[in-house]
Design a protein around this motif. Structure first.
Motif: not given
Length: 230
Positions: A53-57, A181-188, A112-119, A175-179
Motif C-alpha cells: 500500500n505504501m509503495a503504491l501510494c 525505496q519508492a522515493a529513492h527510485l523517483n529521486q524525491i 537483489p540487484r539494487m544499488d542500495t537497500s538502506y535508503f 511501511e516506512g522503508a517501502a516509501m
C-alpha cells in the motif's frame, strides 16, 4: 507540493482537518486531499497498512501530484534501548527487515540487484525535523536512527533483539522503508517520522492501544511544526 502519508486514518485525520482550500482526489482506493496547510501546498493521504500500500501510494504522489518531498508520519514500536513510549524517531535511513535472499549470497535485508537497500533520508529534512521536534515537543526525546520495516507487527523480545542486533534498528513498523525505496527510485527527498506507541515486546499489543493517541499527538505537532518552518 509536499506529500504527507500516514498508514492509518488516525495518523492523518487531524492534519486533514487543519487543511484549507482542500479537495479530494481518489486513486487506487486512496483519498488524496490537496490543499494548504501552514500556508504550504500539500497533499495528504491515508495509504493503508503494509509495504505494498505504501509503495503504491508513494508512486501515485510522484506520478499524479509531482510532489517535491514526502513525509511519512505515524507510530512505531521502539527498539533502541533509550527510547520511551511517546518519544519520536526521525529516520536516518530505512531498510526492509523481511527481505531475505541470503540463499543467493545477499545479506538479510538486501534487495537483489539494487544499488542500495538502506535508503537514506534527506539530510536537510532530518536537521529540520530534529530541531523542530526539540522546540515543539520539549516534554519528550527525539532520536535520529534507522527505521526497520516489514509486513509484521513486532511483539516479542526475540524478534525485537534480532532487529536491533542485525540492523541497528531504532524503531520497527510496517511501511516506512517501502516509501523510502519508492522515493529513492523517483529521486524525491523524504523523511520518516515515528512516534513510539509500544516497545515491540510481549506487551506491545496492549501498550499500542493505550498509548497510540498520545503518540499521535506528538507526531502531529511535529509535522505542523516542520511545515511552519519550511
Amino acid at each position: 507540493m509536499i506529500g504527507i502519508i500516514g498508514a492509518m486514518e488516525e495518523e492523518v485525520s487531524q492534519l486533514i482537518e487543519a487543511m484549507e482550500e482542500k479537495e479530494k482526489v481518489t486513486c487506487a482506493g486512496m483519498d488524496f486531499y490537496c490543499g494548504k496547510l501552514k500556508d504550504k501546498e500539500v497533499v495528504i493521504v491515508q495509504s493503508g497498512i503494509g509495504k505494498v500500500n505504501m509503495a503504491l501510494c508513494t508512486q501515485i504522489l510522484a506520478d499524479r501530484f509531482d510532489v517535491k518531498a514526502v513525509i511519512n508520519t505515524g507510530v512505531a514500536g521502539g527498539l533502541y534501548k533509550d527510547i520511551e513510549i511517546g518519544d519520536i524517531v526521525i529516520s536516518k535511513d530505512a531498510v526492509q527487515h523481511d527481505v531475505d535472499a541470503t540463499v543467493f549470497g545477499y545479506k538479510v535485508g538486501e534487495i537483489p540487484r539494487m544499488d542500495t537497500s538502506y535508503f537514506e533520508a534527506d539530510k536537510d529534512l532530518i536537521e529540520l525535523a530534529k530541531k523542530t521536534c526539540d522546540e515543539v515537543n520539549p516534554d519528550i526525546h527525539s532520536y535520529v536512527g534507522r527505521v526497520v520495516s516489514g509486513d509484521q507487527f513486532i511483539s516479542d523480545n526475540k524478534k525485537k533483539h534480532y532487529l536491533i542486533n542485525e540492523f541497528d534498528g531504532y524503531c520497527a513498523e510496517m511501511e516506512g522503508a517501502a516509501m523510502a525505496q519508492a522515493a529513492h527510485l523517483n529521486q524525491i527527498p523524504f523523511i520518516i517520522l515515528r512516534a513510539i506507541s509500544d516497545k515491540a515486546d510481549q506487551e506491545a499489543a496492549g501498550s499500542y492501544e493505550e498509548f497510540e493517541k498520545a503518540a499521535i499527538k506528538h507526531i502531529v505537532r511535529l509535522v505542523l511544526g516542520i511545515l511552519d518552518r519550511m
